[in-house]
Structure formats: structure tokens, C-alpha cells
Design a protein around this motif. Structure first.
Motif, PDB file in Angstrom:
ATOM      1  N   ILE A  30       0.856  -1.180   0.000  1.00 46.81           N
ATOM      2  CA  ILE A  30       0.000   0.000   0.000  1.00 46.81           C
ATOM      3  C   ILE A  30       0.893   1.232   0.000  1.00 46.81           C
ATOM      4  CG2 ILE A  30      -1.754   1.292   1.275  1.00 46.81           C
ATOM      5  CD1 ILE A  30      -2.603  -1.429   2.494  1.00 46.81           C
ATOM      6  N   PHE A  31       0.662   2.128  -0.957  1.00 43.92           N
ATOM      7  CA  PHE A  31       1.418   3.378  -0.998  1.00 43.92           C
ATOM      8  C   PHE A  31       0.502   4.489  -1.501  1.00 43.92           C
ATOM      9  CE2 PHE A  31       2.109   1.152  -4.927  1.00 43.92           C
ATOM     10  CZ  PHE A  31       2.012   2.117  -5.904  1.00 43.92           C
ATOM     11  N   GLU A  32       0.942   5.723  -1.275  1.00 44.98           N
ATOM     12  CA  GLU A  32       0.131   6.873  -1.661  1.00 44.98           C
ATOM     13  C   GLU A  32       0.782   7.627  -2.802  1.00 44.98           C
ATOM     14  OE1 GLU A  32      -1.077   9.370   1.533  1.00 44.98           O
ATOM     15  OE2 GLU A  32      -1.790   7.680   2.733  1.00 44.98           O
ATOM     16  N   VAL A  33      -0.061   8.155  -3.692  1.00 44.34           N
ATOM     17  CA  VAL A  33       0.377   8.961  -4.818  1.00 44.34           C
ATOM     18  C   VAL A  33      -0.291  10.319  -4.678  1.00 44.34           C
ATOM     19  CG1 VAL A  33       0.335   9.147  -7.341  1.00 44.34           C
ATOM     20  CG2 VAL A  33       0.586   6.919  -6.267  1.00 44.34           C
ATOM     21  N   ARG A  34       0.436  11.384  -4.943  1.00 44.50           N
ATOM     22  CA  ARG A  34      -0.127  12.718  -4.795  1.00 44.50           C
ATOM     23  C   ARG A  34      -0.393  13.418  -6.128  1.00 44.50           C
ATOM     24  NH1 ARG A  34       1.445  11.569  -0.156  1.00 44.50           N
ATOM     25  NH2 ARG A  34       1.945  12.613   1.709  1.00 44.50           N
ATOM     26  N   GLU A  35       0.143  12.902  -7.225  1.00 44.89           N
ATOM     27  CA  GLU A  35      -0.050  13.517  -8.544  1.00 44.89           C
ATOM     28  C   GLU A  35      -0.811  12.567  -9.444  1.00 44.89           C
ATOM     29  OE1 GLU A  35       0.767  16.584  -9.598  1.00 44.89           O
ATOM     30  OE2 GLU A  35       1.516  17.066  -7.604  1.00 44.89           O
ATOM     31  N   PRO A  36      -1.751  12.932 -10.219  1.00 43.92           N
ATOM     32  CA  PRO A  36      -2.359  14.255 -10.369  1.00 43.92           C
ATOM     33  C   PRO A  36      -3.310  14.596  -9.232  1.00 43.92           C
ATOM     34  CG  PRO A  36      -3.463  12.708 -11.811  1.00 43.92           C
ATOM     35  CD  PRO A  36      -2.336  11.972 -11.143  1.00 43.92           C
TER      36      PRO A  36
END
Length: 106
Positions: A13-19
Motif C-alpha cells: 500500500i502506498f500513496e500517490v499525490r499527482e495528479p
């Protein structure tokens, strides 16, 4: 996987901020492997046609498969009856995507 005792690994599990910010659940790359189903894999000459998305594709020809043709004819009959009874207008009939050429060939 080949001997039948494969178990999937846990998700990362990881987080992406773009877009935009969102959380991604991803499996290990080895778990994404594709395999052929022996019951669904068929090797045959192209001259017999290849089934694809409701069509049977031949080297010089493209044909609807039986189920798609049956569904098209049913839709054509329903639209024709609705038009004759006055439930739909000619504009909505042409907006349905059915062309006169298609109707004549069925």
C-alpha cells in the motif's frame, strides 16, 4: 504457480499525490503474470476465423458471430415496432445508430 500450490503475496500500500492524492494497493510483480487456460486456448488455422469482441475475423472478411447477429436482429425488430406504433420518432430511430444499409442487409 506451475505445480499448483501458488499463493498470492500481500498487497503493498502506498500513496500517490499527482495528479490527485490517492492510495494504491499493488501486488507483487510476480502475481501479475498471465497464464493460458488449457480449456480456453485453441490453436487453429486463421482460415477458420478468430473470435474477437463479437466478431469472427477472417483474413479477408469480418463477420458478426451468431449471438451478436441475433441480438442485432432483435433490436432491429423492437425499434421497427416502436416506430410503427408511434412510440419513437424517426430522429430517435436514426440516433440509435442503426443505418438504413444495416437494416436492409439483415
Amino acid at each position: 504457480m506451475q505445480n499448483g500450490n501458488w499463493q498470492p503475496s500481500d498487497y503493498r500500500i502506498f500513496e500517490v499525490r499527482e495528479p490527485k492524492p490517492r492510495r494504491i494497493n499493488a501486488t507483487d510483480f510476480r502475481d501479475r503474470a498471465l497464464s493460458l487456460k488449457p480449456t480456453a486456448t485453441l490453436l487453429a488455422p486463421v482460415s477458420e476465423g478468430v473470435p474477437f469482441l463479437g466478431f469472427r475475423i477472417f483474413p479477408q472478411l469480418l463477420r458478426l458471430n451468431r449471438q451478436s447477429l441475433r441480438r442485432f436482429r432483435r433490436r432491429l425488430r423492437r425499434l421497427e415496432q416502436a416506430y410503427q406504433c408511434g412510440r419513437i420518432s424517426i430522429e430517435s430511430l436514426t440516433a440509435s445508430g442503426l443505418t438504413a444499409k444495416q437494416a436492409r442487409t439483415v
